[in-house]
Write an enzyme that holds these catalytic residues in place. Sequence first.
Site, PDB file in Angstrom:
ATOM      1  N   PRO A 175      -4.319  -2.260  -3.359  1.00 34.59           N
ATOM      2  CA  PRO A 175      -4.605  -3.441  -2.804  1.00 34.59           C
ATOM      3  C   PRO A 175      -3.599  -4.147  -2.384  1.00 34.59           C
ATOM      4  CG  PRO A 175      -6.420  -2.997  -4.464  1.00 34.59           C
ATOM      5  CD  PRO A 175      -5.335  -2.109  -4.729  1.00 34.59           C
ATOM      6  N   CYS A 176      -3.649  -4.813  -1.152  1.00 28.98           N
ATOM      7  CA  CYS A 176      -2.371  -5.487  -0.500  1.00 28.98           C
ATOM      8  C   CYS A 176      -2.710  -7.120  -0.732  1.00 28.98           C
ATOM      9  CB  CYS A 176      -2.411  -5.277   0.993  1.00 28.98           C
ATOM     10  SG  CYS A 176      -1.939  -3.584   1.116  1.00 28.98           S
TER      11      CYS A 176
END
EC number: 2.1.1.37
Length: 414
Positions: free
Chosen positions: A77-78
Amino acid sequence: MSRLRVVEICAGAGGQALGLEQAGFEHWLAVELDPTAADTLRFNRPEWDVRTGDVADEAVWDPKEFHGADLLAGGVPCPPFSIAGKQLGANDERDLFAWAVELCGVIQPRALMLENVRGLSAPRFSAYRQHVLDRLQELGYVADWRLLQASDFGVAQLRPRFVLVALREEYAQYFSWPEAAPNQPTVGEVLRDLMEANGWDADEWVRTANKVGPTIVGGSKKHGGADLGPTRAKRAWAEMGVDGMGVANEAPSAEMPSAFKPKLTVEMVARLQGWDDETRWTFTGKKTSRYRQVGNAFPPPVARAIGVQIAAALNQDGEPRLKAESVTHDEVYRALRTADQPLTITEIQERIEDALTADEIKIRVKHLKRDFDVQEGENADGEPTYKLGTFRAFVGQDEHIRHEYLAQRRSKVS
């Protein structure tokens, strides 16, 4: 030679997966949280073992069963590192980067490849990056980071991605980063045939869309429908003759005037992400979901370029390079990590090579405190002292707040 086996976590709808397949890897396993994205993987590659669910849940998969994979890869996840967000890093319940690094101790792959947003390369995360490099070294890997632009690999958008590659020592000396292509395609060149599919004369539009596009933004489930991103991105698209306020169902009709500003279709967005007609990749679900799958993907050509270099290193192709010196991302973190007792700023300065001022060291410590527990005190002379404590990131702890967060918000996490 047998194909190399990859275990891919946070696989999304298959951008990285397709690129690695083209580079010579076969998927031993792919794990993805979003059911629709996982359905896309199964639809396109029914022979793959695709698991749906939280990648850190051993009820979904047991990492020990995949011991000895050639490559562990993923696009974790960013949001924890995104410039558009709060950059909570290790304090963000969605952060899986440190956990993915710890997987190397269980699976013991020959190589690791993780990609994330450009924000992870910022000074704010220098200590986080240093922790990752040091931990991988402890696990027997030589690691390096590189900021890559998708447009350097035949993709008609900028899309900077910060990529970590780590290999066991016997393979690391055969690895080199892929070189950029000499020419960058424009949005107009890449999309002309799709824009003209319903008879629209796109000549004028192609001349206007003669640049590399801004980064395609898939967005998260909790933020609205499909469009081409924040105000600045929409403005950049408008300058290229594209209406970024939504996603179209089909290409412009023949009756539309030449000065018309079309919206992009999901198929066009996929083309801008590097999918082409030869791959014939089908995205399942409704339009917004399909757009989000495409927009959040790692462009296949970039994954392929890196994958080719990793495969060459694992096969020990070519001449080995001289052993490269490791790059230090945060000397202040290193000084505190290796100290047996609390350090003053003067003592930190004595332990590092960079000539940092007291104020610069205080800024480094301020950033470091966002991801690590730091014990602050004073020495006998009243000078402030600092001692590095626990790394706050999720690395598999049973009691971590991430579990409660995911249980309550699973339908909104992407």
